[in-house]
Motif scaffolding. Sequence first.
Motif, PDB file in Angstrom:
ATOM      1  N   VAL A 265      10.726   8.958  -7.295  1.00  0.00           N
ATOM      2  CA  VAL A 265       9.330   9.001  -7.736  1.00  0.00           C
ATOM      3  C   VAL A 265       8.440   8.580  -6.573  1.00  0.00           C
ATOM      4  O   VAL A 265       8.640   7.511  -5.979  1.00  0.00           O
ATOM      5  CB  VAL A 265       9.070   8.077  -8.942  1.00  0.00           C
ATOM      6  CG1 VAL A 265       7.572   8.052  -9.272  1.00  0.00           C
ATOM      7  CG2 VAL A 265       9.861   8.547 -10.153  1.00  0.00           C
ATOM      8  N   ARG A 266       7.493   9.453  -6.223  1.00  0.00           N
ATOM      9  CA  ARG A 266       6.483   9.075  -5.233  1.00  0.00           C
ATOM     10  C   ARG A 266       5.292   8.492  -5.983  1.00  0.00           C
ATOM     11  O   ARG A 266       4.634   9.191  -6.761  1.00  0.00           O
ATOM     12  CB  ARG A 266       6.030  10.268  -4.389  1.00  0.00           C
ATOM     13  CG  ARG A 266       4.986   9.852  -3.346  1.00  0.00           C
ATOM     14  CD  ARG A 266       4.685  10.932  -2.336  1.00  0.00           C
ATOM     15  NE  ARG A 266       3.893  12.023  -2.890  1.00  0.00           N
ATOM     16  CZ  ARG A 266       3.377  13.017  -2.145  1.00  0.00           C
ATOM     17  NH1 ARG A 266       3.597  13.044  -0.838  1.00  0.00           N
ATOM     18  NH2 ARG A 266       2.691  13.970  -2.706  1.00  0.00           N
ATOM     19  N   VAL A 267       5.039   7.218  -5.743  1.00  0.00           N
ATOM     20  CA  VAL A 267       3.932   6.532  -6.401  1.00  0.00           C
ATOM     21  C   VAL A 267       2.681   6.656  -5.533  1.00  0.00           C
ATOM     22  O   VAL A 267       2.715   7.217  -4.434  1.00  0.00           O
ATOM     23  CB  VAL A 267       4.275   5.052  -6.652  1.00  0.00           C
ATOM     24  CG1 VAL A 267       5.403   4.931  -7.680  1.00  0.00           C
ATOM     25  CG2 VAL A 267       4.652   4.344  -5.356  1.00  0.00           C
TER      26      VAL A 267
ATOM     27  N   LEU B  41      16.476   4.600 -11.604  1.00  0.00           N
ATOM     28  CA  LEU B  41      15.660   5.307 -10.615  1.00  0.00           C
ATOM     29  C   LEU B  41      16.402   5.316  -9.286  1.00  0.00           C
ATOM     30  O   LEU B  41      16.838   4.280  -8.785  1.00  0.00           O
ATOM     31  CB  LEU B  41      14.310   4.614 -10.460  1.00  0.00           C
ATOM     32  CG  LEU B  41      13.356   5.239  -9.420  1.00  0.00           C
ATOM     33  CD1 LEU B  41      12.988   6.661  -9.796  1.00  0.00           C
ATOM     34  CD2 LEU B  41      12.091   4.380  -9.283  1.00  0.00           C
ATOM     35  N   GLY B  42      16.545   6.509  -8.688  1.00  0.00           N
ATOM     36  CA  GLY B  42      17.309   6.631  -7.449  1.00  0.00           C
ATOM     37  C   GLY B  42      16.605   6.024  -6.257  1.00  0.00           C
ATOM     38  O   GLY B  42      17.151   5.163  -5.554  1.00  0.00           O
ATOM     39  N   LEU B  43      15.367   6.465  -6.003  1.00  0.00           N
ATOM     40  CA  LEU B  43      14.578   5.958  -4.895  1.00  0.00           C
ATOM     41  C   LEU B  43      13.120   5.892  -5.313  1.00  0.00           C
ATOM     42  O   LEU B  43      12.638   6.766  -6.051  1.00  0.00           O
ATOM     43  CB  LEU B  43      14.692   6.858  -3.659  1.00  0.00           C
ATOM     44  CG  LEU B  43      16.010   6.902  -2.899  1.00  0.00           C
ATOM     45  CD1 LEU B  43      15.975   8.033  -1.865  1.00  0.00           C
ATOM     46  CD2 LEU B  43      16.294   5.575  -2.227  1.00  0.00           C
ATOM     47  N   LEU B  44      12.418   4.905  -4.809  1.00  0.00           N
ATOM     48  CA  LEU B  44      10.971   4.814  -4.966  1.00  0.00           C
ATOM     49  C   LEU B  44      10.355   5.214  -3.635  1.00  0.00           C
ATOM     50  O   LEU B  44      10.652   4.622  -2.598  1.00  0.00           O
ATOM     51  CB  LEU B  44      10.567   3.382  -5.335  1.00  0.00           C
ATOM     52  CG  LEU B  44       9.138   3.159  -5.801  1.00  0.00           C
ATOM     53  CD1 LEU B  44       8.876   3.858  -7.129  1.00  0.00           C
ATOM     54  CD2 LEU B  44       8.854   1.661  -5.949  1.00  0.00           C
ATOM     55  N   ASN B  45       9.530   6.252  -3.662  1.00  0.00           N
ATOM     56  CA  ASN B  45       8.926   6.789  -2.447  1.00  0.00           C
ATOM     57  C   ASN B  45       7.544   6.182  -2.249  1.00  0.00           C
ATOM     58  O   ASN B  45       6.653   6.362  -3.072  1.00  0.00           O
ATOM     59  CB  ASN B  45       8.837   8.312  -2.567  1.00  0.00           C
ATOM     60  CG  ASN B  45       8.287   8.994  -1.327  1.00  0.00           C
ATOM     61  OD1 ASN B  45       7.816  10.113  -1.405  1.00  0.00           O
ATOM     62  ND2 ASN B  45       8.342   8.355  -0.174  1.00  0.00           N
ATOM     63  N   LEU B  46       7.389   5.444  -1.132  1.00  0.00           N
ATOM     64  CA  LEU B  46       6.134   4.756  -0.845  1.00  0.00           C
ATOM     65  C   LEU B  46       5.333   5.524   0.189  1.00  0.00           C
ATOM     66  O   LEU B  46       5.779   5.683   1.326  1.00  0.00           O
ATOM     67  CB  LEU B  46       6.398   3.346  -0.321  1.00  0.00           C
ATOM     68  CG  LEU B  46       7.064   2.352  -1.268  1.00  0.00           C
ATOM     69  CD1 LEU B  46       7.203   0.991  -0.576  1.00  0.00           C
ATOM     70  CD2 LEU B  46       6.267   2.204  -2.557  1.00  0.00           C
ATOM     71  N   PRO B  47       4.127   5.989  -0.157  1.00  0.00           N
ATOM     72  CA  PRO B  47       3.276   6.662   0.818  1.00  0.00           C
ATOM     73  C   PRO B  47       2.344   5.675   1.520  1.00  0.00           C
ATOM     74  O   PRO B  47       2.157   4.540   1.090  1.00  0.00           O
ATOM     75  CB  PRO B  47       2.461   7.615  -0.062  1.00  0.00           C
ATOM     76  CG  PRO B  47       2.282   6.845  -1.339  1.00  0.00           C
ATOM     77  CD  PRO B  47       3.559   6.047  -1.517  1.00  0.00           C
ATOM     78  N   LYS B  48       1.777   6.131   2.627  1.00  0.00           N
ATOM     79  CA  LYS B  48       0.706   5.428   3.343  1.00  0.00           C
ATOM     80  C   LYS B  48       1.062   4.003   3.757  1.00  0.00           C
ATOM     81  O   LYS B  48       0.198   3.131   3.827  1.00  0.00           O
ATOM     82  CB  LYS B  48      -0.568   5.416   2.473  1.00  0.00           C
ATOM     83  CG  LYS B  48      -1.037   6.787   1.999  1.00  0.00           C
ATOM     84  CD  LYS B  48      -1.336   7.705   3.172  1.00  0.00           C
ATOM     85  CE  LYS B  48      -1.944   9.031   2.713  1.00  0.00           C
ATOM     86  NZ  LYS B  48      -1.012   9.886   1.974  1.00  0.00           N
TER      87      LYS B  48
END
Length: 282
Positions: free
Chosen positions: A64-66, A86-93
């Motif tokens: 999931v990209r939050v 949840l497999g991976l948490l996608n962190l932007p910025k």
Amino acid sequence: MRSKLFVPGGRPELFAKALAGAADALSLDLEDSVLDTMKAQARALVAAFVASDEAREAAKLIIVRVNSPDGEYFEDDIRAVARDGLGLLNLPKIETAAALRQAVQAIEAAEQENGVATPIRLLVNIETPRALAHAAAIAVADPRVAGLQLGLGDLFEPHGIDRADRANVHAAMFTMRMAAAGAGIFAVDGAFADIDDTEGFMAEAGMARRLGFIGKSCIHPRQIALAHAVFAPSPEELAMARRVVAAAREASETGRGAFTVDGRMIDLPFLKRAQAIVATAR
């Protein structure tokens, strides 16, 4: 993870279709593909999907990209999706190691609130000039960081950098790949926006593969097969890798620390590469 398909979080009619598709991983997006007025609804839809039996039992990595950790939606996002399974948490910025550690504190609080047993691993986007400059520090900022993902659109477009110039792309890929390699984590390539430009997609993916990236992000199902074709080892590569692995096994059994395959001296870096190729083929 040869292919990672972005799925807009506000489009629930696409969730099951993507789950049944060929992508190795799905990235449910709560950031760029969701309008501000739809954030709460998309968040609820994605949280329900991630918690569903279908998603939990699927042979796919669920990501999931939050929204950005410095924005108003981040804490609500992680409270909703930071759950077991949840497999991976996608962190932007993320632009600095300090920013990454601050985000982790909020994630830990959400995990504690939700009773998460195993800390959720992180896929961190490198998508600004400042982030690229700090990529090596970001990669080792917390043991949760599993990989780095390159975002060339955000990195290049605002600054007038020509993505059609392969030298520009190579420079960014190489810098991030070295940061990931130094931390012992994976690197995955970002999205290619022109769905109809098959040649461009494969050229960029091929460059990423030659630099040791594990796969490429896809924004359309048509790109999945292209990514798989690029990131699959050739028959010659696979045959050589299998010979190296077999020779290493024989050398270990006979107490030899050094050995050759096809006239080439093999040491640990070559063996690790061969093992990775064989694992990818499986």
